[in-house]
Design a protein around this motif. Structure first.
Motif, PDB file in Angstrom:
ATOM      1  N   UNK A   1      -6.582   2.625   2.120  1.00  0.00           N
ATOM      2  CA  UNK A   1      -6.224   3.360   0.922  1.00  0.00           C
ATOM      3  C   UNK A   1      -4.823   3.949   0.984  1.00  0.00           C
ATOM      4  N   UNK A   2      -4.367   4.530  -0.145  1.00  0.00           N
ATOM      5  CA  UNK A   2      -3.015   5.102  -0.231  1.00  0.00           C
ATOM      6  C   UNK A   2      -2.739   6.193   0.800  1.00  0.00           C
ATOM      7  N   UNK A   3      -3.781   6.895   1.251  1.00  0.00           N
ATOM      8  CA  UNK A   3      -3.571   7.975   2.218  1.00  0.00           C
ATOM      9  C   UNK A   3      -3.056   7.457   3.558  1.00  0.00           C
ATOM     10  N   UNK A   4      -3.178   6.154   3.797  1.00  0.00           N
ATOM     11  CA  UNK A   4      -2.747   5.564   5.073  1.00  0.00           C
ATOM     12  C   UNK A   4      -1.441   4.790   4.930  1.00  0.00           C
ATOM     13  N   UNK A   5      -0.720   5.050   3.854  1.00  0.00           N
ATOM     14  CA  UNK A   5       0.531   4.329   3.608  1.00  0.00           C
ATOM     15  C   UNK A   5       1.540   4.538   4.737  1.00  0.00           C
ATOM     16  N   UNK A   6       1.593   5.739   5.291  1.00  0.00           N
ATOM     17  CA  UNK A   6       2.533   5.996   6.392  1.00  0.00           C
ATOM     18  C   UNK A   6       2.170   5.173   7.628  1.00  0.00           C
ATOM     19  N   UNK A   7       0.867   5.042   7.897  1.00  0.00           N
ATOM     20  CA  UNK A   7       0.429   4.229   9.035  1.00  0.00           C
ATOM     21  C   UNK A   7       0.826   2.772   8.837  1.00  0.00           C
TER      22      UNK A   7
ATOM     23  N   UNK B   1       4.315  -5.682  -0.910  1.00  0.00           N
ATOM     24  CA  UNK B   1       3.894  -4.715  -1.925  1.00  0.00           C
ATOM     25  C   UNK B   1       2.393  -4.487  -1.908  1.00  0.00           C
ATOM     26  N   UNK B   2       1.641  -5.524  -1.590  1.00  0.00           N
ATOM     27  CA  UNK B   2       0.181  -5.410  -1.557  1.00  0.00           C
ATOM     28  C   UNK B   2      -0.340  -5.191  -0.137  1.00  0.00           C
ATOM     29  N   UNK B   3       0.476  -4.564   0.713  1.00  0.00           N
ATOM     30  CA  UNK B   3       0.101  -4.360   2.113  1.00  0.00           C
ATOM     31  C   UNK B   3      -1.208  -3.598   2.261  1.00  0.00           C
ATOM     32  N   UNK B   4      -1.411  -2.589   1.438  1.00  0.00           N
ATOM     33  CA  UNK B   4      -2.640  -1.789   1.562  1.00  0.00           C
ATOM     34  C   UNK B   4      -3.868  -2.643   1.281  1.00  0.00           C
ATOM     35  N   UNK B   5      -3.754  -3.543   0.295  1.00  0.00           N
ATOM     36  CA  UNK B   5      -4.878  -4.424  -0.019  1.00  0.00           C
ATOM     37  C   UNK B   5      -5.123  -5.423   1.109  1.00  0.00           C
ATOM     38  N   UNK B   6      -4.053  -5.966   1.670  1.00  0.00           N
ATOM     39  CA  UNK B   6      -4.195  -6.933   2.767  1.00  0.00           C
ATOM     40  C   UNK B   6      -4.912  -6.297   3.952  1.00  0.00           C
ATOM     41  N   UNK B   7      -4.536  -5.064   4.267  1.00  0.00           N
ATOM     42  CA  UNK B   7      -5.088  -4.393   5.445  1.00  0.00           C
ATOM     43  C   UNK B   7      -6.372  -3.634   5.136  1.00  0.00           C
TER      44      UNK B   7
END
Length: 258
Positions: free
Chosen positions: A57-63, A48-54
């Motif tokens: 931002x939210x715009x890169x959620x698909x990546x 769930x916190x993948x964006x924070x780990x990496x």
């Protein structure tokens, strides 16, 4: 010569083709760690916190979502997957057969996921930076350092290293003392004053890479050879080029652009 590049932040996903085959990538001694990082990245990207780990931002959620299926995603040569300012200027996917052969032997992209790959290594697009503290692996640069030392140090011995990497990727491996090592620094001149630039630096490093691969004449083997080759661009893409010699084989090539 050995040209070291950073990966591009943005990457172009392949639209067709087979998935990555880790066993077929160059530097097979890296396969075990590549597998470990690949699996850890998939697990982290599913959290769930993948964006924070990496650190994205939210715009890169698909990546980030693509990271969870990299073992089945279509793959393409790294020279096509890595895009952006530096790679557009380098044009690694637009070389003659002889130049492609030279690039295959001379160019290595230092990657948080793959360690080091050549332009012809077939990989999928991914999202992972070298500064990441990846759960299950740890801070990535120190984990790659001893492995890259075994791969890159023998290749660099007796040759010249042209280093176009940023600081984060420099942390993954540095040539040892006595190695002819040229770091490329780009300055902008405006109204008689010079300042360090970032965006334009990527473009200029890409142009230098392409020039080293496509120019007539012998392949550079020393820092002085690299300087002379870079100076061929003065009057066209460069205002000036200067080689600043350091200690233990380390030098800085300063390229000045308008």
């Amino acid at each position: 010569m050995l040209i070291l590049l950073p990966p591009s932040e943005g990457k172009t996903p392949a639209t067709s083709g087979s998935p990555v085959d880790l066993a077929r990538l160059s530097a097979p001694s890296l396969t075990r760690h590549r597998t470990k990082v690949l699996r850890a990245l998939a697990r982290a990207s599913a959290r769930r916190n993948a964006l924070d780990i990496l650190g994205v931002g939210p715009s890169l959620a698909d990546d980030v979502a693509r990271n969870t299926r990299l073992d089945t995603e279509p793959a393409a040569p790294a020279g096509q997957v890595y895009t952006g300012v530096l790679y557009a200027a380098a044009g690694l996917d637009d070389l003659s057969p002889a130049q492609t052969e030279l690039a295959a032997a001379s160019v290595r992209t230092i990657s948080a996921l793959w360690g080091a790959v050549g332009p012809g290594d077939v990989v999928p697009a991914y999202r992972l930076s070298m500064g990441t503290d990846l759960p299950g692996v740890g801070p990535l640069a120190p984990t790659w350092r001893p492995l890259l030392e075994k791969v890159l140090a023998p290749r660099a011995a007796g040759d010249v290293v042209v280093d176009c990497r940023s600081a984060a990727y420099l942390a993954a491996w540095k040539p040892g003392k006595g190695t002819d090592w040229v770091s490329v620094r780009v300055l902008r001149e405006l109204d008689g004053k010079q300042s360090v630039v970032s965006h334009n630096a990527k473009h200029t490093r890409g142009l230098l890479t392409r020039h080293l691969l496509t120019r007539d004449g012998a392949e550079p083997r020393t820092a002085e050879d690299v300087y002379k080759a870079a100076h061929e661009l003065v009057g066209t893409t460069l205002i000036d080029a200067t080689l600043i010699e350091g200690k233990n084989g380390a030098s800085t090539l300063e390229l000045v652009v308008a």
